[in-house]
Design a protein around this motif. Structure first.
Motif, PDB file in Angstrom:
ATOM      1  N   ALA A  11       9.615   6.426  -3.973  1.00 53.88           N
ATOM      2  CA  ALA A  11       8.667   5.735  -3.093  1.00 53.88           C
ATOM      3  C   ALA A  11       7.918   4.648  -3.861  1.00 53.88           C
ATOM      4  O   ALA A  11       7.686   3.560  -3.333  1.00 53.88           O
ATOM      5  CB  ALA A  11       7.695   6.729  -2.477  1.00 53.88           C
ATOM      6  N   GLN A  12       7.576   4.925  -5.108  1.00 53.17           N
ATOM      7  CA  GLN A  12       6.894   3.928  -5.931  1.00 53.17           C
ATOM      8  C   GLN A  12       7.800   2.721  -6.151  1.00 53.17           C
ATOM      9  O   GLN A  12       7.371   1.565  -6.010  1.00 53.17           O
ATOM     10  CB  GLN A  12       6.495   4.534  -7.269  1.00 53.17           C
ATOM     11  N   GLU A  15       8.218   0.859  -2.831  1.00 46.19           N
ATOM     12  CA  GLU A  15       6.988   0.138  -2.503  1.00 46.19           C
ATOM     13  C   GLU A  15       6.923  -1.167  -3.299  1.00 46.19           C
ATOM     14  O   GLU A  15       6.630  -2.236  -2.749  1.00 46.19           O
ATOM     15  CB  GLU A  15       5.766   0.996  -2.804  1.00 46.19           C
ATOM     16  N   ARG A  16       7.228  -1.090  -4.579  1.00 46.85           N
ATOM     17  CA  ARG A  16       7.216  -2.281  -5.434  1.00 46.85           C
ATOM     18  C   ARG A  16       8.249  -3.306  -4.943  1.00 46.85           C
ATOM     19  O   ARG A  16       7.954  -4.491  -4.810  1.00 46.85           O
ATOM     20  CB  ARG A  16       7.489  -1.884  -6.886  1.00 46.85           C
ATOM     21  N   THR A  18       9.638  -3.635  -1.929  1.00 44.76           N
ATOM     22  CA  THR A  18       9.314  -4.217  -0.623  1.00 44.76           C
ATOM     23  C   THR A  18       8.135  -5.182  -0.725  1.00 44.76           C
ATOM     24  O   THR A  18       8.088  -6.165   0.016  1.00 44.76           O
ATOM     25  CB  THR A  18       9.038  -3.138   0.439  1.00 44.76           C
ATOM     26  N   ARG A  19       7.198  -4.924  -1.620  1.00 45.18           N
ATOM     27  CA  ARG A  19       6.097  -5.875  -1.835  1.00 45.18           C
ATOM     28  C   ARG A  19       6.653  -7.181  -2.411  1.00 45.18           C
ATOM     29  O   ARG A  19       6.239  -8.263  -2.014  1.00 45.18           O
ATOM     30  CB  ARG A  19       5.046  -5.296  -2.787  1.00 45.18           C
ATOM     31  N   ALA A  40       6.844  -2.913   3.782  1.00 45.37           N
ATOM     32  CA  ALA A  40       6.041  -2.680   2.577  1.00 45.37           C
ATOM     33  C   ALA A  40       4.922  -1.679   2.861  1.00 45.37           C
ATOM     34  O   ALA A  40       4.657  -0.779   2.046  1.00 45.37           O
ATOM     35  CB  ALA A  40       5.468  -4.003   2.070  1.00 45.37           C
ATOM     36  N   ASP A  41       4.280  -1.807   4.006  1.00 48.09           N
ATOM     37  CA  ASP A  41       3.217  -0.861   4.379  1.00 48.09           C
ATOM     38  C   ASP A  41       3.765   0.550   4.566  1.00 48.09           C
ATOM     39  O   ASP A  41       3.115   1.537   4.192  1.00 48.09           O
ATOM     40  CB  ASP A  41       2.507  -1.317   5.651  1.00 48.09           C
ATOM     41  N   TRP A  43       6.380   1.899   3.041  1.00 50.05           N
ATOM     42  CA  TRP A  43       6.667   2.489   1.731  1.00 50.05           C
ATOM     43  C   TRP A  43       5.388   2.807   0.973  1.00 50.05           C
ATOM     44  O   TRP A  43       5.319   3.808   0.242  1.00 50.05           O
ATOM     45  CB  TRP A  43       7.609   1.605   0.925  1.00 50.05           C
ATOM     46  N   ALA A  44       4.342   2.018   1.138  1.00 49.72           N
ATOM     47  CA  ALA A  44       3.054   2.329   0.511  1.00 49.72           C
ATOM     48  C   ALA A  44       2.511   3.650   1.069  1.00 49.72           C
ATOM     49  O   ALA A  44       2.009   4.499   0.318  1.00 49.72           O
ATOM     50  CB  ALA A  44       2.062   1.199   0.745  1.00 49.72           C
ATOM     51  N   HIS A  47       4.630   6.514  -0.291  1.00 51.14           N
ATOM     52  CA  HIS A  47       4.279   6.744  -1.687  1.00 51.14           C
ATOM     53  C   HIS A  47       2.986   7.563  -1.777  1.00 51.14           C
ATOM     54  O   HIS A  47       2.895   8.542  -2.525  1.00 51.14           O
ATOM     55  CB  HIS A  47       4.151   5.400  -2.414  1.00 51.14           C
TER      56      HIS A  47
END
Length: 157
Positions: A11-12, A15-16, A18-19, A40-41, A43-44, A47
Motif C-alpha cells: 500500500a505504501q 500510494e507513492r 499513484t501520487r 491516489a486517495d 491508496w492513501a 495504506h
C-alpha cells in the motif's frame, strides 16, 4: 503478521506510485484510466488502514488478524456497507427517474384566447392548474377504429 506487513509495504508503494502518476503530465495516461487523484486517495486510505491493522495486531499481540475482534474495523466495514447500499439505492432511483423522464412527453401548447379562458375557468372551478386539466384530459383520450379521438365526460380532480 507477515502478510499484514506485506500489505502495508504494498500500500505504501502503490500510494507513492499513484501520487507520482497524479503529478505527472496527463499525456502519459491512457484513455481508460480513472481519475489519478481519486486513485491516489484510495491508496492513501488503504495504506492508513493497513497501518492501523498492523498497529492493532502489535498492540493486542495477535498472530492472526480476526475481523470479529477488530471493533473499529468492523464498525467501519458496516458503515461502508451501509453507504454502498445507500449509494446503490440512490443510483437505482436516479436511473428509474431518468427512464421515466425519457418516457415522458413534455409539450408546449398554444391555445386561442377563448379556449385558454375556458381552460383557466375549468381549472379555477376544480382547484387544479390548467396543465393538470390537460394532462387528465390526455389520460382519458381514446382512439376509435376510424382514428377519431374521443374523451368520455369526466370531472378534473
Amino acid at each position: 503478521m507477515a502478510q499484514v506487513a506485506g500489505k502495508v509495504a504494498e500500500a505504501q508503494r502503490r500510494e507513492r506510485e499513484t501520487r507520482q502518476q497524479r503529478d505527472s503530465p496527463a499525456v502519459d495516461r491512457g484513455p481508460y484510466e480513472g481519475d489519478p487523484e481519486d486513485l491516489a486517495d484510495q491508496w492513501a486510505a488503504r495504506h492508513a488502514e493497513w497501518r492501523r491493522v498492523a498497529a492493532l495486531m502489535d498492540a493486542q499481540d495477535w498472530l492472526v488478524y480476526s475481523p470479529e475482534r477488530d471493533v473499529q474495523g468492523s464498525t467501519w466495514a458496516r458503515e461502508r456497507d451501509a453507504q454502498r447500499e445507500g449509494a446503490l439505492a440512490r443510483r437505482a432511483a436516479w436511473e428509474m427517474e431518468r427512464q421515466d423522464a425519457c418516457d415522458e412527453l413534455k409539450a408546449q401548447v398554444w391555445l386561442s384566447a377563448d379556449v385558454s379562458r375556458r381552460l383557466r375557468a375549468i381549472a379555477a372551478r376544480t382547484g387544479v392548474e390548467p396543465e393538470q386539466v390537460l394532462a387528465q384530459l390526455a389520460d382519458r383520450v381514446r382512439m376509435d377504429d376510424d382514428g377519431a379521438l374521443t374523451v368520455d365526460t369526466f370531472t378534473p380532480r
